[in-house]
Design a protein around this motif. Structure first.
Motif, PDB file in Angstrom:
ATOM      1  N   LEU A  17       0.750  -1.194   0.180  1.00 58.59           N
ATOM      2  CA  LEU A  17      -0.009   0.039  -0.011  1.00 58.59           C
ATOM      3  C   LEU A  17       0.705   1.370  -0.002  1.00 58.59           C
ATOM      4  O   LEU A  17       0.714   2.166  -0.526  1.00 58.59           O
ATOM      5  CB  LEU A  17      -0.705   0.139   1.146  1.00 58.59           C
ATOM      6  N   LEU A  18       1.937   1.306   0.768  1.00 56.92           N
ATOM      7  CA  LEU A  18       2.818   2.382   0.818  1.00 56.92           C
ATOM      8  C   LEU A  18       3.270   2.626  -0.665  1.00 56.92           C
ATOM      9  O   LEU A  18       3.659   3.700  -1.161  1.00 56.92           O
ATOM     10  CB  LEU A  18       4.027   2.085   2.091  1.00 56.92           C
ATOM     11  N   ASN A  19       3.800   1.462  -1.067  1.00 54.02           N
ATOM     12  CA  ASN A  19       4.579   1.551  -2.557  1.00 54.02           C
ATOM     13  C   ASN A  19       3.474   2.140  -3.850  1.00 54.02           C
ATOM     14  O   ASN A  19       3.905   2.767  -4.671  1.00 54.02           O
ATOM     15  CB  ASN A  19       4.925   0.438  -3.041  1.00 54.02           C
ATOM     16  N   ILE A  20       2.027   1.639  -3.372  1.00 55.70           N
ATOM     17  CA  ILE A  20       0.992   2.226  -4.243  1.00 55.70           C
ATOM     18  C   ILE A  20       0.964   3.719  -4.079  1.00 55.70           C
ATOM     19  O   ILE A  20       0.968   4.462  -5.166  1.00 55.70           O
ATOM     20  CB  ILE A  20      -0.350   1.419  -4.156  1.00 55.70           C
ATOM     21  N   LYS A  21       1.073   4.038  -2.928  1.00 58.80           N
ATOM     22  CA  LYS A  21       0.710   5.686  -2.812  1.00 58.80           C
ATOM     23  C   LYS A  21       1.883   6.356  -3.292  1.00 58.80           C
ATOM     24  O   LYS A  21       1.885   7.601  -3.885  1.00 58.80           O
ATOM     25  CB  LYS A  21       0.660   5.917  -1.290  1.00 58.80           C
ATOM     26  N   LYS A  22       3.062   5.885  -2.978  1.00 56.27           N
ATOM     27  CA  LYS A  22       4.442   6.509  -3.575  1.00 56.27           C
ATOM     28  C   LYS A  22       4.302   6.557  -5.023  1.00 56.27           C
ATOM     29  O   LYS A  22       4.838   7.530  -5.730  1.00 56.27           O
ATOM     30  CB  LYS A  22       5.616   5.778  -3.073  1.00 56.27           C
ATOM     31  N   MET A  23       4.184   5.453  -5.711  1.00 49.16           N
ATOM     32  CA  MET A  23       3.952   5.414  -7.020  1.00 49.16           C
ATOM     33  C   MET A  23       2.938   6.296  -7.473  1.00 49.16           C
ATOM     34  O   MET A  23       2.944   6.966  -8.633  1.00 49.16           O
ATOM     35  CB  MET A  23       3.717   4.139  -7.758  1.00 49.16           C
ATOM     36  N   LYS A  24       1.826   6.486  -7.232  1.00 48.01           N
ATOM     37  CA  LYS A  24       0.592   7.494  -7.794  1.00 48.01           C
ATOM     38  C   LYS A  24       1.165   8.841  -7.656  1.00 48.01           C
ATOM     39  O   LYS A  24       1.200   9.507  -8.417  1.00 48.01           O
ATOM     40  CB  LYS A  24      -0.518   7.048  -6.861  1.00 48.01           C
ATOM     41  N   HIS A  25       1.740   9.219  -6.466  1.00 50.25           N
ATOM     42  CA  HIS A  25       2.186  10.464  -6.275  1.00 50.25           C
ATOM     43  C   HIS A  25       3.458  10.712  -7.360  1.00 50.25           C
ATOM     44  O   HIS A  25       3.511  11.842  -7.945  1.00 50.25           O
ATOM     45  CB  HIS A  25       3.038  10.708  -4.795  1.00 50.25           C
ATOM     46  N   GLU A  26       4.354   9.804  -7.771  1.00 51.73           N
ATOM     47  CA  GLU A  26       5.426  10.220  -8.635  1.00 51.73           C
ATOM     48  C   GLU A  26       4.737  10.107  -9.817  1.00 51.73           C
ATOM     49  O   GLU A  26       5.227  11.218 -10.654  1.00 51.73           O
ATOM     50  CB  GLU A  26       6.387   8.824  -8.604  1.00 51.73           C
ATOM     51  N   TRP A  27       3.569   9.457 -10.155  1.00 50.05           N
ATOM     52  CA  TRP A  27       2.915   9.310 -11.581  1.00 50.05           C
ATOM     53  C   TRP A  27       2.430  10.732 -11.680  1.00 50.05           C
ATOM     54  O   TRP A  27       2.438  11.402 -12.701  1.00 50.05           O
ATOM     55  CB  TRP A  27       2.222   8.295 -11.688  1.00 50.05           C
ATOM     56  N   GLU A  28       1.633  11.217 -10.777  1.00 50.60           N
ATOM     57  CA  GLU A  28       1.043  12.763 -11.017  1.00 50.60           C
ATOM     58  C   GLU A  28       2.011  13.679 -11.129  1.00 50.60           C
ATOM     59  O   GLU A  28       1.701  14.648 -11.951  1.00 50.60           O
ATOM     60  CB  GLU A  28       0.294  12.678  -9.623  1.00 50.60           C
TER      61      GLU A  28
END
Length: 71
Positions: A17-28
């Motif tokens: 879940l932490l990695n998903i949030k990190k990737m979403k932020h990086e993608w945005e």
């Protein structure tokens, strides 16, 4: 024996879940930079595609594991 497996699974789910949030932020962030660029570089577009692919892979993995961010 089974309690240890559950604890490990719980830790791995939390990390996912932490990695998903990190990737979403990086993608945005990358998407915003690319959108604001007059002429985006090829490397920037490749980086955006890689981050997007990683993000969707992590989402599929979470769905497979039955992980919900609210649980």
């Amino acid at each position: 024996m089974f309690g240890k497996r559950r604890a490990i699974k719980k830790d791995m789910d939390r990390e996912l879940l932490l990695n998903i949030k990190k990737m979403k932020h990086e993608w945005e962030t990358l998407n915003t930079i690319i959108e604001q660029s007059i002429e985006p570089s090829e490397d920037g577009l490749k980086d955006l595609a890689v981050v997007k692919a990683k993000y969707f892979y992590l989402l599929r993995e979470a769905r497979y594991r039955g992980i919900n961010a609210l649980s």
